[in-house]
Design a protein around this motif. Structure first.
Motif, PDB file in Angstrom:
ATOM      1  N   THR A  32      -4.725   7.898  -6.030  1.00  0.00           N
ATOM      2  CA  THR A  32      -3.912   7.257  -5.007  1.00  0.00           C
ATOM      3  C   THR A  32      -4.734   6.242  -4.222  1.00  0.00           C
ATOM      4  O   THR A  32      -4.261   5.133  -3.918  1.00  0.00           O
ATOM      5  CB  THR A  32      -3.324   8.310  -4.042  1.00  0.00           C
ATOM      6  N   SER A  38       0.831  -1.208   0.000  1.00  0.00           N
ATOM      7  CA  SER A  38       0.000   0.000   0.000  1.00  0.00           C
ATOM      8  C   SER A  38       0.863   1.254   0.000  1.00  0.00           C
ATOM      9  O   SER A  38       0.556   2.234  -0.695  1.00  0.00           O
ATOM     10  CB  SER A  38      -0.942  -0.007   1.208  1.00  0.00           C
ATOM     11  N   LEU A  39       1.938   1.240   0.777  1.00  0.00           N
ATOM     12  CA  LEU A  39       2.842   2.400   0.823  1.00  0.00           C
ATOM     13  C   LEU A  39       3.550   2.594  -0.524  1.00  0.00           C
ATOM     14  O   LEU A  39       3.701   3.731  -1.001  1.00  0.00           O
ATOM     15  CB  LEU A  39       3.868   2.218   1.940  1.00  0.00           C
ATOM     16  N   VAL A  74      -3.864   2.254  -3.954  1.00  0.00           N
ATOM     17  CA  VAL A  74      -3.633   1.598  -2.666  1.00  0.00           C
ATOM     18  C   VAL A  74      -4.540   0.375  -2.519  1.00  0.00           C
ATOM     19  O   VAL A  74      -4.086  -0.706  -2.115  1.00  0.00           O
ATOM     20  CB  VAL A  74      -3.865   2.587  -1.506  1.00  0.00           C
ATOM     21  N   SER A 131       1.803   6.523  -6.988  1.00  0.00           N
ATOM     22  CA  SER A 131       0.734   7.436  -7.392  1.00  0.00           C
ATOM     23  C   SER A 131       1.137   8.884  -7.159  1.00  0.00           C
ATOM     24  O   SER A 131       0.904   9.752  -8.003  1.00  0.00           O
ATOM     25  CB  SER A 131      -0.552   7.114  -6.626  1.00  0.00           C
ATOM     26  N   GLY A 157       2.414   1.592  -3.444  1.00  0.00           N
ATOM     27  CA  GLY A 157       1.400   2.057  -4.390  1.00  0.00           C
ATOM     28  C   GLY A 157       1.105   3.535  -4.215  1.00  0.00           C
ATOM     29  O   GLY A 157       0.960   4.278  -5.197  1.00  0.00           O
ATOM     30  N   ALA A 158       1.016   3.983  -2.955  1.00  0.00           N
ATOM     31  CA  ALA A 158       0.777   5.402  -2.690  1.00  0.00           C
ATOM     32  C   ALA A 158       1.943   6.254  -3.181  1.00  0.00           C
ATOM     33  O   ALA A 158       1.740   7.332  -3.754  1.00  0.00           O
ATOM     34  CB  ALA A 158       0.562   5.611  -1.192  1.00  0.00           C
TER      35      ALA A 158
END
Length: 325
Positions: free
Chosen positions: A211, A95-96, A215, A102, A98-99
């Motif tokens: 974003t 998730s981090l 995530v 983005s 992916g963020a």
């Protein structure tokens, strides 16, 4: 809306149970193919959140899948950390990441082409890092020996465990996609996909919306990687962290119907077993022929059904109703 979601959830639960019963009754070979099909349905749904609903061609989802597959296995084997802790850690890191991806691309308005190139570069960089990292198994990969479970006196084999996890993952991915399409975020993503400038002019935050989608997609992809690793037992970095994997997922999604709820489901459910069965039938007698037949089939479907299987069905079968993103 709540009644609609409740009805859809009930129907989905019944469908999941029915699929589980059918697959568990199959011979071992076909049950294995069905289990992998369910895993790929979930992975295709996860990618579809960014690539279909969000309209961003991501070629780097292999990083999230690889993290979900390799990190929990490495933590279990080398640090004796419980598997579920490793799965949670992989999902958080995904998730981090992916963020961060983005933010890098959308904060500076790099555009769709640059987003695809950046994600492709990150995917390839991730594969190289995995191959060169001893903790993650390096080029040799990791072998995890999973044990049968015993619940209330009932012995569950590793194959049955894999089927349960695959069913749960596919159902979760479909449910998340459905809820996303019904939410404000889903409407914002579709507005941005149609016209980013017009959507921002009416107050839609491009960075926040894209974003959030990335995530959600990254976390689901990481969970799918963990389920895939549990099914295989042996985690090969050249499979789970390879861009070839995500390209296959994109093909299945596009052929089924990109940006729809049921497109990835239909695309994977038809084409993945078809490819696996062809390989089993022809790989020994005529090596490579199954790839030719599969490739010709893909080209024919793309040529005859430019809007995917769902688009074709919507046109020819009025009773088949789907939500198009």
């Amino acid at each position: 809306m709540s009644k609609e979601i409740s009805s859809a959830a009930t129907s989905g639960l019944v469908a999941v149970l029915a699929v589980g019963v059918i697959v568990s009754a199959m011979p071992e070979y076909y049950s294995g193919i069905a289990t992998k099909t369910l895993i790929f349905i979930g992975l295709a749904m996860a990618w579809n959140i960014v690539g279909g609903i969000g309209g961003q061609l991501s070629l780097g989802h292999s990083v999230f899948i690889g993290l979900g597959a390799l990190l929990p296995a490495a933590m279990l084997l080398k640090l004796s950390v419980p598997l579920w802790v490793g799965i949670v850690c992989a999902a958080i890191i995904s998730s981090l990441l992916g963020a961060g991806l983005s933010w890098l691309t959308f904060r500076f308005r790099l555009g769709h082409l640059y987003f695809a190139l950046v994600t492709l570069a990150v995917g390839e960089l991730g594969r190289i890092i995995v191959i060169g990292t001893e903790f993650l198994g390096g080029a040799s990969g990791l072998l995890v020996q999973y044990k049968p479970w015993s619940i209330l006196g009932i012995q569950l084999s590793v194959a049955t465990q894999s089927l349960i996890f695959a069913l749960a993952f596919a159902a979760l991915s479909i449910a998340v996609t459905y809820c996303l399409l019904q939410s404000k975020l889903g409407f914002r993503l579709r507005a941005l996909k149609g016209n980013e400038d017009a959507a921002q002019a009416i107050g839609i935050d491009l960075l926040r919306s894209k974003t959030a989608a990335m995530v959600i997609s990254a976390v689901l992809s990481s969970l799918g990687g963990s389920v895939f690793a549990q099914y295989n037992g042996f985690v090969d970095p050249e499979v789970v962290a390879s861009p070839i994997l995500i390209i296959s997922i994109i093909l299945f999604t596009a052929i089924g119907g990109i940006g729809t709820i049921w497109g990835p489901v239909l695309g994977v459910a038809i084409l993945f077993p078809f490819g696996e069965i062809l390989r089993g039938l022809l790989a020994n007698s005529l090596p490579g022929l199954h790839l030719v037949i599969f490739g010709v089939t893909l080209v024919a479907v793309i040529r005859l059904m430019p809007n995917g299987l769902v688009g074709w069905l919507r046109r020819h079968l009025q009773f088949f109703r789907v939500q198009q993103a």
